[in-house]
Design a protein around this motif. Structure first.
Motif, short mmCIF file in Angstrom:
data_model
loop_
_atom_site.label_atom_id
_atom_site.label_comp_id
_atom_site.label_asym_id
_atom_site.label_seq_id
_atom_site.Cartn_x
_atom_site.Cartn_y
_atom_site.Cartn_z
N LYS A 490 62.81 45.91 -35.34
CA LYS A 490 61.54 46.09 -36.05
C LYS A 490 60.53 46.85 -35.21
CE LYS A 490 57.67 43.32 -37.88
NZ LYS A 490 57.17 41.95 -38.13
N TYR A 491 60.64 46.70 -33.90
CA TYR A 491 59.67 47.33 -32.98
C TYR A 491 60.34 48.46 -32.20
CZ TYR A 491 56.82 43.29 -34.13
OH TYR A 491 56.11 42.34 -34.82
N ALA A 492 59.51 49.33 -31.66
CA ALA A 492 60.03 50.51 -30.98
C ALA A 492 59.10 50.93 -29.84
CB ALA A 492 60.17 51.66 -31.98
N VAL A 493 59.58 51.87 -29.04
CA VAL A 493 58.74 52.53 -28.03
C VAL A 493 59.01 54.03 -28.06
CG1 VAL A 493 58.55 50.54 -26.47
CG2 VAL A 493 60.46 52.13 -26.20
N VAL A 494 57.97 54.80 -27.81
CA VAL A 494 58.10 56.24 -27.53
C VAL A 494 57.39 56.45 -26.20
CG1 VAL A 494 57.53 58.57 -28.26
CG2 VAL A 494 58.10 56.85 -29.98
N LEU A 495 58.17 56.59 -25.14
CA LEU A 495 57.62 56.63 -23.78
C LEU A 495 57.96 57.95 -23.11
CD1 LEU A 495 58.65 53.00 -22.75
CD2 LEU A 495 56.37 53.77 -23.43
N VAL A 496 57.01 58.49 -22.34
CA VAL A 496 57.17 59.80 -21.71
C VAL A 496 56.81 59.70 -20.23
CG1 VAL A 496 56.49 62.23 -21.78
CG2 VAL A 496 56.54 60.91 -23.90
N SER A 497 57.62 60.32 -19.37
CA SER A 497 57.31 60.40 -17.94
C SER A 497 56.74 61.78 -17.63
CB SER A 497 58.57 60.15 -17.11
OG SER A 497 59.43 61.28 -17.21
N GLU A 498 56.11 61.89 -16.47
CA GLU A 498 55.54 63.18 -16.06
C GLU A 498 56.63 64.10 -15.52
OE1 GLU A 498 52.55 64.22 -16.48
OE2 GLU A 498 51.57 62.37 -17.12
N GLY A 499 57.62 63.52 -14.80
CA GLY A 499 58.66 64.33 -14.19
C GLY A 499 58.14 65.06 -12.96
N ARG A 500 59.08 65.69 -12.24
CA ARG A 500 58.70 66.51 -11.08
C ARG A 500 59.46 67.84 -11.16
NH1 ARG A 500 59.38 62.62 -5.95
NH2 ARG A 500 58.77 64.52 -4.86
N PRO A 501 59.32 68.53 -12.29
CA PRO A 501 60.15 69.72 -12.52
C PRO A 501 59.83 70.90 -11.63
CG PRO A 501 58.52 69.50 -14.27
CD PRO A 501 58.42 68.26 -13.42
N GLY A 502 58.66 70.88 -11.00
CA GLY A 502 58.30 72.01 -10.18
C GLY A 502 58.97 72.03 -8.83
N GLU A 503 59.61 70.93 -8.44
CA GLU A 503 60.20 70.84 -7.12
C GLU A 503 61.64 71.31 -7.11
OE1 GLU A 503 59.47 67.25 -5.04
OE2 GLU A 503 57.74 66.73 -6.26
N LYS A 504 62.07 71.83 -6.01
CA LYS A 504 63.45 72.27 -5.89
C LYS A 504 64.34 71.05 -5.64
CE LYS A 504 62.51 76.92 -4.15
NZ LYS A 504 62.72 77.85 -3.04
N VAL A 505 65.51 71.08 -6.25
CA VAL A 505 66.46 69.98 -6.08
C VAL A 505 67.38 70.32 -4.91
CG1 VAL A 505 68.18 68.57 -7.21
CG2 VAL A 505 66.39 69.64 -8.56
N ARG A 506 67.47 69.39 -3.97
CA ARG A 506 68.37 69.60 -2.83
C ARG A 506 69.42 68.48 -2.81
NH1 ARG A 506 63.23 70.40 -0.69
NH2 ARG A 506 62.80 72.52 -0.02
#
Length: 508
Positions: A490-506
């Motif tokens: 009956k209940y739900a969530v719509v949740l969003v994170s900021e992320g860190r997309p600008g950083e390089k993945v190592r």
């Protein structure tokens, strides 16, 4: 000579240099207080058997984990055996019959292990790409664990992996889907909601040319918010929970009218819809982006996901959509490549709805043809990575599947659909409802390169986070007024994170 208990007498032997226990007697210190921790947490060592907060386990009789491990999973497995027996009775080739009988025998062994709470054995090497991941996790964290005392999330996933193994070691039935009939049948009983959407969206999305830019933007915002809810509540028909529903109950769950959606928004307890709109609107201002869907259920929910993705493409909010499904049948109704292809082709060529009008069927065909063209043009891409069918949570995605994490880090928005994906994002543990979403999903929010993550989930299991600073009070009140609120859908969530997309993945 050492004492019977293995300790040396004080001042002699190995204990001679060991510090003795010291008691402080300082009269000016304040008296010791019994300080109550805000919540039991185990942050010093996080691993699959020791999540950030206490895990739900099958022996926890107060939890949905107990109902699942004791009743739901044996029932689901029993229905699967019935399905295979039906297929067996349709065969004529002795070689294929004998091979399928052996599959049924292995399913019987799994039922014995599940019902008898057996220890979790390694996965047989069946040439699947996830065998090493499974057996590494079992060996490292679950030696001696059984179905009931391993964390529920892992034990449940392990059951479905063992079910796949029943067929993957066979000669003729490696790709057999014991849930395929159920998935097709449930979609065929969704006619009202299917045509409600197809007749609205068969024609390409257009805004009145005479509208001002502000009016056009507001119209798009409202459409986005409504379709996000359609995508969210499309999760209502989860076959692992609702396999015995009547057609009328399915229609009620799948109502997609505007008034219905306005009424249901108050049941979105953690509501980041506005934040999600701002993010996708900004993507378009940067010429549109890539959006990924980590899919949940086949059939009507997948259909709703595609309606949503269609709008994102047409409105320019996204330039490309990538859909991530499962490599083999998983948690009853999860999307496989076969389910994806079946939906597209049944829309264009099928005769699944004998009572439909010509206009309804034509609207569905037009919608299906547009979606198939998106695939041909590369605007829609279907993918399946072995990691999605492992027992690991998404906290381990960056370490156990760095190629997939790097791939997702290049996305502008990753939408995780449904309850299972939400459980894996949040480690499926007893975190307080007030826990911020970004804290609950750990590395998926704070690891270098983490994408912006959105979770669209109707609540059908114990873990609930992201309800804001008053979240604990909201959850306590619902516990008192609606004891089954965490599993009702009956209940739900719509949740969003900021992320860190600008950083390089190592990666090491």
């Amino acid at each position: 000579m050492s004492q019977p208990n293995g300790n040396h007498p004080a001042g002699t032997g190995a204990n001679a240099n060991m510090p003795q226990k010291v008691t402080l007697h300082l009269g000016h210190l304040p008296s010791k207080k019994n300080i109550k921790a805000p919540w039991p947490r185990t942050p010093t060592r996080v691993d699959p058997n020791n999540p950030p907060w206490p895990a739900y386990r099958g022996y926890h009789e107060y939890s949905f984990a107990h109902a699942t491990m004791q009743s739901r999973l044996p029932t689901i497995l029993g229905k699967a055996i019935e399905d295979v027996t039906r297929t067996l009775n349709e065969q004529s080739s002795e070689e294929r019959v004998v091979d399928l009988v052996q599959c049924i025998d292995r399913m019987g062994e799994l039922m014995t292990d599940l019902s008898g709470n057996a220890k979790l054995r390694p996965i047989i090497d069946d040439d699947e790409a996830d065998v090493a991941l499974w057996n590494k996790e079992i060996a490292k964290y679950f030696q001696g664990k059984d179905f009931m005392n391993a964390p529920w999330l892992f034990a449940e996933a392990y059951k479905y992996r063992r079910l796949h193994e029943c067929f993957s070691v066979s000669k003729f039935w490696r790709d057999y889907d014991v849930f395929y009939r159920q998935k097709c049948d449930t979609f065929s009983r969704s006619a009202d909601a299917v045509f409600e959407l197809s007749q609205r969206f068969a024609e390409p999305f257009k805004l009145p040319e005479e509208d001002t830019p502000e009016q056009k933007l507001e119209a798009e915002r409202l459409m986005f918010l409504e379709l996000t809810q359609v995508c969210l509540w499309g999760n209502s028909t989860d076959l692992s929970l609702l396999i015995n529903m009547t057609e009328e109950q399915i229609k009620s769950l799948q109502s997609t009218g505007g008034d219905h959606l306005a009424a249901t928004e108050k049941n979105i307890l953690g509501n980041h819809l506005g934040k999600l709109w701002e993010h996708v609107k900004n993507l378009r201002e940067k010429t549109g982006g890539r959006v990924d869907f980590v899919l949940d259920n086949a059939g009507f929910e997948l259909y709703c996901d595609c309606v949503y993705a269609d709008f994102l493409i047409q409105s320019g909010l996204a330039k490309q959509i990538r859909f991530h499904g499962k490599r083999y049948p998983w948690f009853v109704s999860d999307v496989t490549k076969k389910d994806w292809e079946w939906l597209m082709n049944i829309m264009v060529y099928g005769a699944l709805f004998p009572k439909a009008t010509d206009a309804e069927l034509e609207s569905l065909r037009r919608l299906g043809e547009r979606w198939k063209n998106y695939e041909k043009e590369g605007k829609w891409v279907y993918e399946q990575h072995p990691f999605w069918c492992t027992g690991y949570t998404f906290w381990d995605l960056h370490s156990e599947a760095p190629d997939l994490f790097l791939h997702l880090s290049r996305s502008d928005l990753v939408i995780f659909k449904g309850d299972l994906n939400h459980r894996k994002l949040t480690y499926d543990c007893a975190a307080p409802a007030s826990t911020p979403f970004e804290v609950a999903i750990g590395p998926m929010a704070n690891a270098a390169g983490a994408p912006v993550v959105a979770s669209l989930r109707t609540i059908k299991s114990d873990v609930v986070v992201g309800l804001g600073t008053d979240g604990d009070e909201i959850a306590e009140k619902l516990d008192e007024s609606e004891p089954g609120w965490k599993i009702s859908g009956k209940y739900a969530v719509v949740l969003v994170s900021e992320g860190r997309p600008g950083e390089k993945v190592r990666f090491a």
